[in-house]
Design a protein around this motif. Sequence first.
Motif, short mmCIF file in Angstrom:
data_model
loop_
_atom_site.label_atom_id
_atom_site.label_comp_id
_atom_site.label_asym_id
_atom_site.label_seq_id
_atom_site.Cartn_x
_atom_site.Cartn_y
_atom_site.Cartn_z
N ARG A 1 26.98 41.32 53.07
CA ARG A 1 25.76 40.90 52.36
C ARG A 1 25.79 39.40 52.07
N GLU B 1 24.70 37.17 55.10
CA GLU B 1 23.36 37.29 55.69
C GLU B 1 22.67 35.94 55.77
N ALA C 1 28.57 39.06 62.56
CA ALA C 1 27.31 38.35 62.33
C ALA C 1 27.08 37.24 63.35
#
Length: 320
Positions: A67, A70, A108
């Motif tokens: 999180r 992001e 990511a």
Amino acid sequence: MSNDVIVVFGGSGFVGRYVVRALAKAGKRVRVAMRRPHLGQDLRVMGDVGQIQLVQANVRNADSVARALEGATGVINLVGILYESGKQTFAATQLEGAQIVAAQAAKAGITRFVHMSALGADPASASKYGRTKGEAEKAVLDLVPQATILRPSIIFGAEDNFFNQFAAMARVTPALPLIGGGQTRFQPVYVGDVAEAVVAGLDCGGGVFELGGPRVYSFKDLLSFILKEIERPRLFAPLPFFVAQPLGAVMNTLFKLYPFAGPPLTDDQVIMLKTDNIVSGNANTLKELGVTKLESIESIVPTYLYRFKPYGQFQVKRRT
């Protein structure tokens, strides 16, 4: 202010605060990932309004790390400990935490990754600190091959845990311990120079860099410097390694039973003191990262050790 979003793990610590300030000065958007964000509100004033964001994350929790990442364009992992306490073990914090952050960054697609290690990091080290630092380096590079690894010597600055600790000890004891005869060599590096290196490491293309200051000192040299600066003459008590190591183990055990403050010495730290903590001759250094005007302990340390003098900042300097 750019749209370059850099996530910093460990941004509320000693080195982290300087890194957050350096990133803000460079115009980055900074997201500081912390276990307790409500304790880091003072970090916000290091940048413009809205430039520094605080988010909740724990490096041992993959979901919280994901999180925090992001929309990020770069990651800096500064998380580390000097001694173990409760769940904060070397393996969990320095190794597992680094693995999780690197794995989530790779997932990511983030390749701009700076990982803070230490001189003496080695998977084969007899020290748990040095071994987990070395294993963490390998884990990070396996997951993010383009990562930049920084290995500093002792880091000094107003909030450091070396010069302040021994100056505080000299205030209450008649002698300072000369562990291993005081011959271990160090190359102290200023925290502001380290912060510059961290920022430069985001875009250097990766690699391993050893960070040391402009001079090398023995352990005895550093203790002598501290005593001279705080104007407190003290004896040196030679403490051989074979005596210091079990003594450190006892102190570490007492700290775990009564964790009111950090232990002044641990057996793991004694093991690390058996090896010089200086930049190797063939290493990439601060110079390769563009940091060339290095601060010395002589120019910085006196600006914060004055509080340990018998009469404080305005004590008249004794003639020598």
